[in-house]
Design a protein around this motif. Structure first.
Motif, PDB file in Angstrom:
ATOM      1  N   ASN A  43       0.695  -1.399  -0.242  1.00  0.00           N
ATOM      2  CA  ASN A  43       0.254   0.034  -0.097  1.00  0.00           C
ATOM      3  C   ASN A  43       0.989   1.918   0.293  1.00  0.00           C
ATOM      4  N   SER A  44       1.520   1.845   0.820  1.00  0.00           N
ATOM      5  CA  SER A  44       2.687   2.763   0.714  1.00  0.00           C
ATOM      6  C   SER A  44       3.684   3.012  -0.610  1.00  0.00           C
ATOM      7  N   ALA A  45       3.982   1.744  -1.121  1.00  0.00           N
ATOM      8  CA  ALA A  45       4.496   1.267  -2.209  1.00  0.00           C
ATOM      9  C   ALA A  45       4.142   1.885  -3.543  1.00  0.00           C
ATOM     10  N   LEU A  46       2.770   1.609  -3.784  1.00  0.00           N
ATOM     11  CA  LEU A  46       2.082   2.142  -4.520  1.00  0.00           C
ATOM     12  C   LEU A  46       1.410   2.959  -4.263  1.00  0.00           C
ATOM     13  N   LYS A  47       1.502   4.324  -2.809  1.00  0.00           N
ATOM     14  CA  LYS A  47       0.590   5.448  -3.058  1.00  0.00           C
ATOM     15  C   LYS A  47       1.816   6.250  -3.503  1.00  0.00           C
ATOM     16  N   ALA A  48       3.157   5.048  -2.791  1.00  0.00           N
ATOM     17  CA  ALA A  48       4.523   6.644  -3.402  1.00  0.00           C
ATOM     18  C   ALA A  48       4.721   6.768  -4.873  1.00  0.00           C
ATOM     19  N   LEU A  49       4.350   5.640  -5.833  1.00  0.00           N
ATOM     20  CA  LEU A  49       4.067   5.843  -6.975  1.00  0.00           C
ATOM     21  C   LEU A  49       3.435   6.850  -7.330  1.00  0.00           C
ATOM     22  N   THR A  50       2.201   6.584  -6.918  1.00  0.00           N
ATOM     23  CA  THR A  50       0.731   7.222  -7.482  1.00  0.00           C
ATOM     24  C   THR A  50       1.392   8.594  -7.605  1.00  0.00           C
ATOM     25  N   ALA A  51       2.014   9.037  -6.579  1.00  0.00           N
ATOM     26  CA  ALA A  51       1.914  10.345  -6.323  1.00  0.00           C
ATOM     27  C   ALA A  51       3.449  11.020  -7.154  1.00  0.00           C
ATOM     28  N   ARG A  52       3.872  10.176  -8.113  1.00  0.00           N
ATOM     29  CA  ARG A  52       5.310  10.325  -8.432  1.00  0.00           C
ATOM     30  C   ARG A  52       4.980  10.517  -9.799  1.00  0.00           C
ATOM     31  N   HIS A  53       4.075   9.370 -10.152  1.00  0.00           N
ATOM     32  CA  HIS A  53       3.438   9.104 -11.430  1.00  0.00           C
ATOM     33  C   HIS A  53       2.462  10.682 -11.865  1.00  0.00           C
ATOM     34  N   GLU A  54       1.314  10.866 -10.691  1.00  0.00           N
ATOM     35  CA  GLU A  54       1.154  12.170 -10.992  1.00  0.00           C
ATOM     36  C   GLU A  54       1.731  13.156 -10.823  1.00  0.00           C
ATOM     37  N   SER A  55       2.398  13.597 -10.535  1.00  0.00           N
ATOM     38  CA  SER A  55       3.518  14.867 -10.050  1.00  0.00           C
ATOM     39  C   SER A  55       4.275  15.073 -11.780  1.00  0.00           C
ATOM     40  N   ASP A  56       4.728  13.817 -12.073  1.00  0.00           N
ATOM     41  CA  ASP A  56       5.166  13.722 -13.115  1.00  0.00           C
ATOM     42  C   ASP A  56       4.119  14.182 -14.191  1.00  0.00           C
ATOM     43  N   LEU A  57       2.709  13.219 -14.567  1.00  0.00           N
ATOM     44  CA  LEU A  57       2.385  13.699 -15.580  1.00  0.00           C
ATOM     45  C   LEU A  57       1.472  15.529 -15.132  1.00  0.00           C
ATOM     46  N   GLN A  58       1.884  15.989 -14.395  1.00  0.00           N
ATOM     47  CA  GLN A  58       2.061  17.413 -14.294  1.00  0.00           C
ATOM     48  C   GLN A  58       3.144  18.226 -14.921  1.00  0.00           C
ATOM     49  N   ARG A  59       4.242  17.520 -14.665  1.00  0.00           N
ATOM     50  CA  ARG A  59       5.825  18.065 -15.378  1.00  0.00           C
ATOM     51  C   ARG A  59       5.400  18.005 -16.669  1.00  0.00           C
ATOM     52  N   LEU A  60       5.209  17.019 -17.177  1.00  0.00           N
ATOM     53  CA  LEU A  60       5.930  16.743 -18.691  1.00  0.00           C
ATOM     54  C   LEU A  60       4.527  17.891 -18.983  1.00  0.00           C
ATOM     55  N   ALA A  61       3.181  17.735 -18.566  1.00  0.00           N
ATOM     56  CA  ALA A  61       2.392  19.345 -19.061  1.00  0.00           C
ATOM     57  C   ALA A  61       2.618  20.244 -19.371  1.00  0.00           C
ATOM     58  N   ALA A  62       3.878  20.875 -18.671  1.00  0.00           N
ATOM     59  CA  ALA A  62       4.171  22.215 -18.289  1.00  0.00           C
ATOM     60  C   ALA A  62       4.908  22.045 -19.238  1.00  0.00           C
ATOM     61  N   ILE A  63       5.906  20.935 -19.357  1.00  0.00           N
ATOM     62  CA  ILE A  63       7.207  21.575 -20.109  1.00  0.00           C
ATOM     63  C   ILE A  63       6.673  21.065 -21.727  1.00  0.00           C
ATOM     64  N   ILE A  64       5.654  20.316 -21.917  1.00  0.00           N
ATOM     65  CA  ILE A  64       4.907  20.134 -22.885  1.00  0.00           C
ATOM     66  C   ILE A  64       5.316  22.120 -24.125  1.00  0.00           C
ATOM     67  N   GLU A  65       4.502  22.574 -23.366  1.00  0.00           N
ATOM     68  CA  GLU A  65       4.111  24.587 -23.099  1.00  0.00           C
ATOM     69  C   GLU A  65       5.588  25.108 -23.406  1.00  0.00           C
ATOM     70  N   VAL A  66       6.500  24.093 -22.801  1.00  0.00           N
ATOM     71  CA  VAL A  66       7.906  24.854 -22.755  1.00  0.00           C
ATOM     72  C   VAL A  66       7.773  24.623 -24.758  1.00  0.00           C
ATOM     73  N   LEU A  67       8.356  23.629 -24.840  1.00  0.00           N
ATOM     74  CA  LEU A  67       8.055  23.191 -26.419  1.00  0.00           C
ATOM     75  C   LEU A  67       7.331  24.131 -27.325  1.00  0.00           C
ATOM     76  N   GLU A  68       6.443  23.973 -26.772  1.00  0.00           N
ATOM     77  CA  GLU A  68       5.780  24.404 -27.371  1.00  0.00           C
ATOM     78  C   GLU A  68       5.931  25.491 -27.708  1.00  0.00           C
ATOM     79  N   THR A  69       6.029  26.413 -27.135  1.00  0.00           N
ATOM     80  CA  THR A  69       6.411  28.246 -26.767  1.00  0.00           C
ATOM     81  C   THR A  69       7.788  28.362 -27.775  1.00  0.00           C
ATOM     82  N   LEU A  70       8.869  27.304 -27.992  1.00  0.00           N
ATOM     83  CA  LEU A  70       9.764  26.868 -28.040  1.00  0.00           C
ATOM     84  C   LEU A  70       9.658  27.064 -30.092  1.00  0.00           C
ATOM     85  N   GLY A  71       8.823  26.227 -30.201  1.00  0.00           N
ATOM     86  CA  GLY A  71       8.479  25.674 -32.025  1.00  0.00           C
ATOM     87  C   GLY A  71       9.601  24.387 -32.195  1.00  0.00           C
ATOM     88  N   ILE A  72       8.855  23.349 -30.969  1.00  0.00           N
ATOM     89  CA  ILE A  72       9.257  22.379 -31.091  1.00  0.00           C
ATOM     90  C   ILE A  72       8.750  21.598 -31.159  1.00  0.00           C
TER      91      ILE A  72
END
Length: 256
Positions: free
Chosen positions: A227-256
């Motif tokens: 349960n603890s490992a699953l909770k930690a993985l889920t939290a990291r997974h969701e955080s990385d999804l949010q970071r990737l969404a932000a980085i995609i916007e940066v890539l779009e700003t740069l025209g990539i």
């Protein structure tokens, strides 16, 4: 009737005439405000340079706090510059004021701020190294120490993304002013692209690991470790999804 209409017409002209000086006053106020912001920008550039020089000779025990102050100063400075670039660009084309302010802003961008590029990328590399070192220590930690290190890593990840966002926006401002952006864009694009790929790989990995744990959880009775490992993985997974969404916007700003 004609006399009445003429009287009304003259009255309307007299009533509306004060608006023209008022409009001119608003324009002058805008120019004065831009010039004041330009003075503030130049002062902030000097203050940041003083801080950068001071960090080089600061005691190691003070460096972490000073680097955080440096980060915030840089974000504020770049935001001020980008805002000014937009305001100057919005001034009437061909006006002497716009040409003078554009030249002044261009000189700041070509000089002091451009000279800081290497320091900014050096800071991004430093953040990446701190994240890697902290993540390596996590496997040996537990309890409050583990939670503190995880929070520290989260903070560093956030700062790294803010650097990418700020620099991508700054590239657009330099383009608007006709400044060279080729080298800055190339270095930034490379780092952002690699980071995006790293995030994507991490998301795929944690997603697969989470699915495996969920399968295992369904076959085993309530297990605190799972349960603890699953909770930690889920939290990291969701955080990385949010970071990737932000980085995609940066890539779009740069025209990539």
């Amino acid at each position: 009737m004609k006399i009445l209409l003429k009287t009304i017409f003259v009255a309307l002209l007299l009533w509306s005439s004060p608006l023209f000086p008022q409009s001119q006053s608003i324009e002058n106020d805008e120019l004065s405000d831009i010039q004041a912001s330009m003075t503030t920008l130049e002062s902030d550039v000097a203050a940041l340079q003083l801080l950068l020089d001071g960090i080089e000779s600061a005691a190691e025990s003070d460096r972490t706090q000073l680097l955080y102050r440096q980060d915030e100063r840089i974000f504020t400075l770049l935001a001020e510059y980008d805002t000014l670039a937009g305001r100057v660009d919005a001034l009437p084309e061909g006006s002497a004021e716009k040409e003078a302010l554009t030249e002044q802003l261009t000189e700041i961008g070509r000089g002091s701020i451009s000279e800081m590029d290497s320091a900014l990328f050096g800071r991004i590399d430093d953040i990446q190294q701190q994240i890697a070192e902290s993540n390596a220590r996590i496997t040996e930690q537990s309890g409050a120490t583990l939670m503190t290190t995880r929070a520290y890593v989260q903070s560093l990840e956030s700062i790294r993304i803010r650097y990418f966002e700020a620099l991508a926006s700054h590239v657009k401002s330099r383009d608007r002013l006709g400044l060279s952006t080729e080298l800055l864009r190339e270095k930034l694009s490379s780092k952002v692209y690699i980071y995006a790929e790293s995030l994507a790989g991490r998301i795929e990995f944690t997603g697969a690991a989470r699915n495996k744990l969920q399968d295992h959880q369904s076959q085993v009775s309530d297990n605190p470790d799972i349960n603890s490992a699953l909770k930690a993985l889920t939290a990291r997974h969701e955080s990385d999804l949010q970071r990737l969404a932000a980085i995609i916007e940066v890539l779009e700003t740069l025209g990539i």
